[in-house]
Design an enzyme around this catalytic site. Structure first.
Site, mmCIF file in Angstrom:
data_model
loop_
_atom_site.group_PDB
_atom_site.id
_atom_site.type_symbol
_atom_site.label_atom_id
_atom_site.label_comp_id
_atom_site.label_asym_id
_atom_site.label_seq_id
_atom_site.Cartn_x
_atom_site.Cartn_y
_atom_site.Cartn_z
ATOM 1 N N HIS A 77 0.837 -1.187 0.000
ATOM 2 C CA HIS A 77 0.000 0.000 0.000
ATOM 3 C C HIS A 77 0.880 1.248 0.000
ATOM 4 O O HIS A 77 2.068 1.200 0.365
ATOM 5 C CB HIS A 77 -0.914 0.015 1.223
ATOM 6 N N GLU A 109 0.973 3.765 1.995
ATOM 7 C CA GLU A 109 1.525 4.109 3.304
ATOM 8 C C GLU A 109 2.717 3.229 3.664
ATOM 9 O O GLU A 109 3.718 3.709 4.212
ATOM 10 C CB GLU A 109 0.444 3.957 4.391
ATOM 11 N N CYS A 132 -6.072 1.637 6.108
ATOM 12 C CA CYS A 132 -6.698 0.380 6.524
ATOM 13 C C CYS A 132 -6.075 -0.088 7.832
ATOM 14 O O CYS A 132 -5.155 0.532 8.376
ATOM 15 C CB CYS A 132 -6.518 -0.670 5.436
ATOM 16 N N CYS A 169 -2.200 -0.806 7.542
ATOM 17 C CA CYS A 169 -1.365 0.389 7.500
ATOM 18 C C CYS A 169 -1.426 1.153 8.817
ATOM 19 O O CYS A 169 -0.420 1.711 9.273
ATOM 20 C CB CYS A 169 -1.792 1.280 6.344
#
Length: 359
Positions: free
Chosen positions: A46, A48, A76, A79
């Site tokens: 992701h 992040e 999410c 993360c």
């Protein structure tokens, strides 16, 4: 956050869900990241996580004390856990995520008092811009899914959509039509960007073996100048269906297909933008309905990105047919204001065209 948005746009251009993130320390960006799960075959990639890894590497420490992370979408649970583990001072996000958001939308890990570190959270920064980018991405994905449901004629081929997955700098929504009379059920792909009431419409015609991707550097400039841009893939090229027989192609037939497309889209105030090999096609099209056309801008051939539209020789019947075409001179063709570029369809060429054909 605006820098994170730029990274999200890079993700979208690469076919990833458009999320971007940056890590900041003392007001300076020290790491950047955007979504890469598809490209990296990595469910943890992701935006992040990419940014956190970059920051940890830059600082030589996985503890990111005093750092802040800006991300375009509410993080999410995965993360959020990584951010808490990194001891971030603050997290700022753009759009809320009602399905997987772990900063208050579904759960709020940052508000859990039993955790041994507390990270401040601020949401809603440039939320409209961040949300619009995501909405547009998923709208285009739905359109692509619907387009694959259109039936394919037995005497034609259709390039698999995954062939285009790695194409960069081509973020625009696909449009398809298969009910024009001249198409007889073949599917035609085209781009249609900008306001319908624009003072100028730029109709971009690629040469062979090109496709609408050839105009990727011109389109942003033409749109920024307030124009509408329509860029079809001729039948046999790009994302359009490809008849298996070379005899299916002919200049008059391609002109008729384009004429019907122009009428369907109700194009007015049209400047034809043609790669050099497509100049005869552009002139023949203008001869059919000269009142619609304001001028002709001819650009040199460029370097298209690989052979994505043509997986094998069977898909190249149109290319072979175009190489054998000998357009006839038309004494009745209209005399259009004409500008020739010294190079290919570049951003600079677009600016020249805007200045020359300004309404």
């Amino acid at each position: 956050m605006r820098e994170a948005l730029d990274l999200a746009r890079e993700a979208a251009a690469a076919g990833e869900v458009p999320v971007g993130a940056v890590v900041v320390r003392d007001g300076v960006v020290i790491a950047r990241g955007h979504n890469r799960p598809v490209a990296g075959h990595d469910p943890t990639a992701h935006a992040e996580i990419q940014a956190l890894r970059g920051a940890a590497d830059a600082l030589g420490n996985y503890r990111l004390d005093g750092c802040e992370l800006f991300v375009t979408l509410e993080p999410c649970a995965m993360c959020s856990g990584a951010m808490l583990h990194a001891r971030l001072a603050r997290v700022v996000y753009g759009a809320a995520d009602p399905k997987t958001g772990a900063a208050g939308s579904v759960v709020d890990l940052f508000a859990e008092p039993r955790l041994n570190h507390q990270t401040a959270v601020q949401g809603g920064v440039l939320a409209e811009d961040c949300g619009a980018l995501l909405s547009d991405f998923f709208r285009r994905r739905r359109q692509e899914t619907r387009s694959t449901a259109q039936p394919l004629r037995e005497d034609a081929l259709r390039t698999p959509e995954q062939r285009f997955a790695g194409i960069t700098g081509y973020p625009w929504a696909p449009n398809y039509v298969d009910d024009l009379p001249a198409l007889a059920g073949l599917r035609l792909h085209y781009l249609d960007e900008g306001p319908g009431e624009a003072p100028l419409t730029w109709l971009c015609l690629h040469g062979s073996p090109g496709w609408s991707h050839a105009f990727r550097d011109m389109i942003p400039e033409l749109l920024a100048a307030g124009g509408r841009v329509v860029a079809p893939d001729l039948v046999g090229f790009g994302k359009s269906d490809k008849p298996k027989r070379e005899s299916a192609h002919g200049l008059a037939w391609h002109v008729q297909v384009l004429r019907e497309l122009v009428e369907r889209l109700d194009l007015r105030g049209v400047v034809l933008v043609a790669q050099q090999a497509a100049e005869p096609l552009a002139r023949a099209l203008a001869a059919v309905q000269p009142q619609l056309y304001r001028g002709l801008f001819v650009v040199q051939p460029g370097h298209d990105e690989g052979d994505a539209p043509f997986p094998d020789a069977g898909h190249r019947a149109g290319v072979r047919a175009f190489a054998a075409m000998t357009p006839q001179a038309d004494d009745h063709a209209p005399t259009l204001p004409l500008l020739r570029a010294n190079g290919p369809a570049s951003a600079q060429a677009a600016r020249e065209a805007v200045g020359y054909f300004r309404p």
